[in-house]
Design a protein around this motif. Sequence first.
Motif, short mmCIF file in Angstrom:
data_model
loop_
_atom_site.label_atom_id
_atom_site.label_comp_id
_atom_site.label_asym_id
_atom_site.label_seq_id
_atom_site.Cartn_x
_atom_site.Cartn_y
_atom_site.Cartn_z
N ALA A 99 6.10 -11.10 -8.22
CA ALA A 99 4.72 -10.69 -7.93
C ALA A 99 4.43 -10.96 -6.47
CB ALA A 99 3.74 -11.45 -8.82
N SER A 100 3.47 -10.24 -5.92
CA SER A 100 3.07 -10.46 -4.53
C SER A 100 1.57 -10.28 -4.41
CB SER A 100 3.81 -9.47 -3.60
OG SER A 100 3.56 -9.78 -2.25
N TRP A 101 1.03 -10.69 -3.25
CA TRP A 101 -0.39 -10.56 -2.99
C TRP A 101 -0.59 -10.53 -1.48
CZ3 TRP A 101 -4.37 -10.66 -6.79
CH2 TRP A 101 -5.68 -10.63 -6.27
N GLY A 102 -1.26 -9.51 -1.02
CA GLY A 102 -1.51 -9.39 0.41
C GLY A 102 -2.87 -9.93 0.81
N ALA A 103 -2.88 -10.85 1.77
CA ALA A 103 -4.13 -11.41 2.30
C ALA A 103 -3.79 -12.23 3.53
CB ALA A 103 -4.81 -12.31 1.25
N PRO A 199 12.49 0.70 -0.72
CA PRO A 199 11.30 1.39 -1.22
C PRO A 199 11.15 1.19 -2.73
CG PRO A 199 12.57 2.83 0.21
CD PRO A 199 13.44 1.65 -0.09
N THR A 200 10.18 0.39 -3.12
CA THR A 200 9.86 0.15 -4.53
C THR A 200 8.35 0.16 -4.69
OG1 THR A 200 9.70 -2.26 -4.27
CG2 THR A 200 11.89 -1.37 -4.75
N LYS A 201 7.92 0.06 -5.92
CA LYS A 201 6.49 0.04 -6.18
C LYS A 201 5.83 -1.15 -5.48
CE LYS A 201 3.09 0.06 -9.95
NZ LYS A 201 2.91 0.03 -11.44
N MET A 202 6.49 -2.30 -5.48
CA MET A 202 5.93 -3.50 -4.86
C MET A 202 5.87 -3.38 -3.34
SD MET A 202 7.11 -7.52 -5.16
CE MET A 202 6.82 -7.61 -6.91
N SER A 203 6.87 -2.73 -2.74
CA SER A 203 6.94 -2.68 -1.29
C SER A 203 6.21 -1.49 -0.67
CB SER A 203 8.40 -2.66 -0.83
OG SER A 203 9.01 -1.43 -1.18
N LYS A 204 5.69 -0.62 -1.50
CA LYS A 204 5.10 0.62 -1.00
C LYS A 204 4.05 0.38 0.07
CE LYS A 204 2.70 4.84 -2.49
NZ LYS A 204 2.12 5.58 -3.64
N GLY A 205 3.12 -0.53 -0.19
CA GLY A 205 2.05 -0.80 0.77
C GLY A 205 2.57 -1.37 2.07
#
Length: 258
Positions: A99-103, A199-205
């Motif tokens: 899991a990841s979270w951007g902030a 390129p994966t769903k998690m890394s897209k952003g």
Amino acid sequence: MSIIQQLFSLEDKTAIVTGGGRGLGRQMALAYADAGANVVVCSRKVQACEEVAEELTKKGVKALALPCDVTDQEQVHRTVKETIEAFGTVDILVNNSGASWGAPALEMPLEAWQKVMNVNVTGTFLMSKAAGKHMVDQKAGKIINIASVAGLNGVDSRVMDTIGYNASKGAIVTFTKDLAAKCGPSNVHVNAIAPGFFPTKMSKGVLEIGGDFILDRTPLQRYGGDEDLMGAALFLASKASDYVTGEILVVDGGMNAV
């Protein structure tokens, strides 16, 4: 069968791949099936795992899709138990769920930090503990943790403003080395793969925001592809790596070298 085929064959082996329903987990599960292993793919979203399991069976191996939240100790135990009931053993464990979270680092919410650490670190611990006990008893096993290049050094905020994720992957690096030291006498190998940017769903952003920055600092000038993790995953799961433990195999197109 040649010596090279013997070294990389996974016939009569059983692998569990957490987070195996998509992305890098699916890629590694496919590699193991191609090498002859029976494969259990598990995640919270079991439907995606069922689709992958169906894909794997077409390769002539047995596959099982199981629901598993790696932060839930009961579900983890059930997953290992059902794997052993179905196949008789657990020979390979890939701790891929994440899991990841951007902030911004100083603004990351506590609950987000806890969620990331719980999935990435505690989940890896729980799965390793449950499968590792069986491996120690049988005096053989391969545990492969998925770290990240983001856990090896600090990361420019223009690329990843994800301090919880980065810190969790750093923890996986140390966890891998320490568990390898503890389990080595029982012939259980513990290693990690530190992927670069795939390129994966998690890394897209991340790739949408910092893609140019990443490629500019990647000597091979490209992202990881659909087959780029297969070789590393197979090496660490097979007899070919029988004298390798406690290592972090970086698969990042050279990004960590510059």
